[in-house]
Scaffold this motif. Sequence first.
Motif, PDB file in Angstrom:
ATOM      1  N   LEU A 153      -3.212   4.393  -1.834  1.00 53.47           N
ATOM      2  CA  LEU A 153      -3.314   3.264  -2.758  1.00 53.47           C
ATOM      3  C   LEU A 153      -3.487   2.025  -1.908  1.00 53.47           C
ATOM      4  N   HIS A 154      -4.651   1.404  -1.977  1.00 53.83           N
ATOM      5  CA  HIS A 154      -4.964   0.268  -1.130  1.00 53.83           C
ATOM      6  C   HIS A 154      -4.324  -1.011  -1.682  1.00 53.83           C
ATOM      7  N   SER A 194      -5.795  -3.520  -2.444  1.00 51.54           N
ATOM      8  CA  SER A 194      -6.677  -4.030  -3.493  1.00 51.54           C
ATOM      9  C   SER A 194      -6.396  -3.398  -4.851  1.00 51.54           C
ATOM     10  N   GLY A 195      -5.603  -2.306  -4.866  1.00 53.01           N
ATOM     11  CA  GLY A 195      -5.337  -1.581  -6.102  1.00 53.01           C
ATOM     12  C   GLY A 195      -6.206  -0.357  -6.275  1.00 53.01           C
ATOM     13  N   ASN A 196      -7.177  -0.158  -5.379  1.00 51.03           N
ATOM     14  CA  ASN A 196      -8.050   1.012  -5.452  1.00 51.03           C
ATOM     15  C   ASN A 196      -7.371   2.239  -4.865  1.00 51.03           C
ATOM     16  N   HIS A 197      -7.734   3.407  -5.418  1.00 54.14           N
ATOM     17  CA  HIS A 197      -7.204   4.683  -4.936  1.00 54.14           C
ATOM     18  C   HIS A 197      -8.318   5.447  -4.218  1.00 54.14           C
ATOM     19  N   THR A 198      -7.975   6.093  -3.115  1.00 62.44           N
ATOM     20  CA  THR A 198      -8.901   7.024  -2.479  1.00 62.44           C
ATOM     21  C   THR A 198      -8.182   8.343  -2.228  1.00 62.44           C
ATOM     22  N   TYR A 229       0.843  -1.202   0.000  1.00 62.61           N
ATOM     23  CA  TYR A 229       0.000   0.000   0.000  1.00 62.61           C
ATOM     24  C   TYR A 229       0.876   1.249   0.000  1.00 62.61           C
TER      25      TYR A 229
END
Length: 276
Positions: free
Chosen positions: A140-141, A143-147, A120
């Motif tokens: 960047l998590h 899981s590949g997701n961005h917040t 991450y």
Amino acid sequence: MKTDKPFKRYLLALMLLVSLTSQLNAQCTFKNTAFKSGEFLYYNLYYNWKFVWVKAGSASMSTVMSRYKGKPAYRTSLTTRGNNKVDEMFVLRDTLLAYVSDGLAPLYYRKGAREGKRYYVDEVFYSYDGNNVNLRQHELHASGNHTWKNTTSNECMYDMVSSFLRARNYDPTGWNKGQVIKIPIADGDDTKTALLKYRGKSNIKADNGVKYRCLVLSYMEKEEGQKDYKEIVRFYVTDDSNHIPVRLDMFLRFGSAKAFLVSMKGNKNPVTAVVK
């Protein structure tokens, strides 16, 4: 030459904004007496595996004068690398990077971490506006997701690196054992209040064979949903004006680790905490 009123008002507003921004920057700055550009610290890492301490790898910390958005800034990086033996048990690859102004005001923070199979990234971008600190937070998590998140605070905010640089510059004269300092902390998706607790003094032998008189400090955070603060890292720093970390005890999710100083160079002040 005649100047129109709208331009005068614009110029006055611009000057006021610059003045307010400088005011906040001044509030978030701190006199640096502990380190200078060109400081390099090297450590051996040890990991507790089934009640046995094993050599886990190495860590290094460097601080150099650089530039951030065209202005002079200290660039501090901390890297940890596990060796092949420990990789078979748990992969540890962390890189922390921070920019702070020459007055130690935080400017940017990034942590890229590979812990086990989890990778991450946390980022914090700082800007100063009037009496507020504006944070642009990114994560960047695994899981590949961005917040992304925007946060505004009317108090100075820090991250793990900039808070440590500031803590190195505290004057412990007159501190009593058990004394606590509150530190507002930001990471990629959250803000919280961390604690720095003074635990007194202790003599610590580093991996360079030298024994140092050290101040003992605990960095503590409150985990989500918990009432009590949990100790994250215990620092043993030289009891002199450098406050160089000699030993770090790290309480991790997957166990515990220790770092012992191997060598230092480029320190700002004479090291007077050596125990003969």
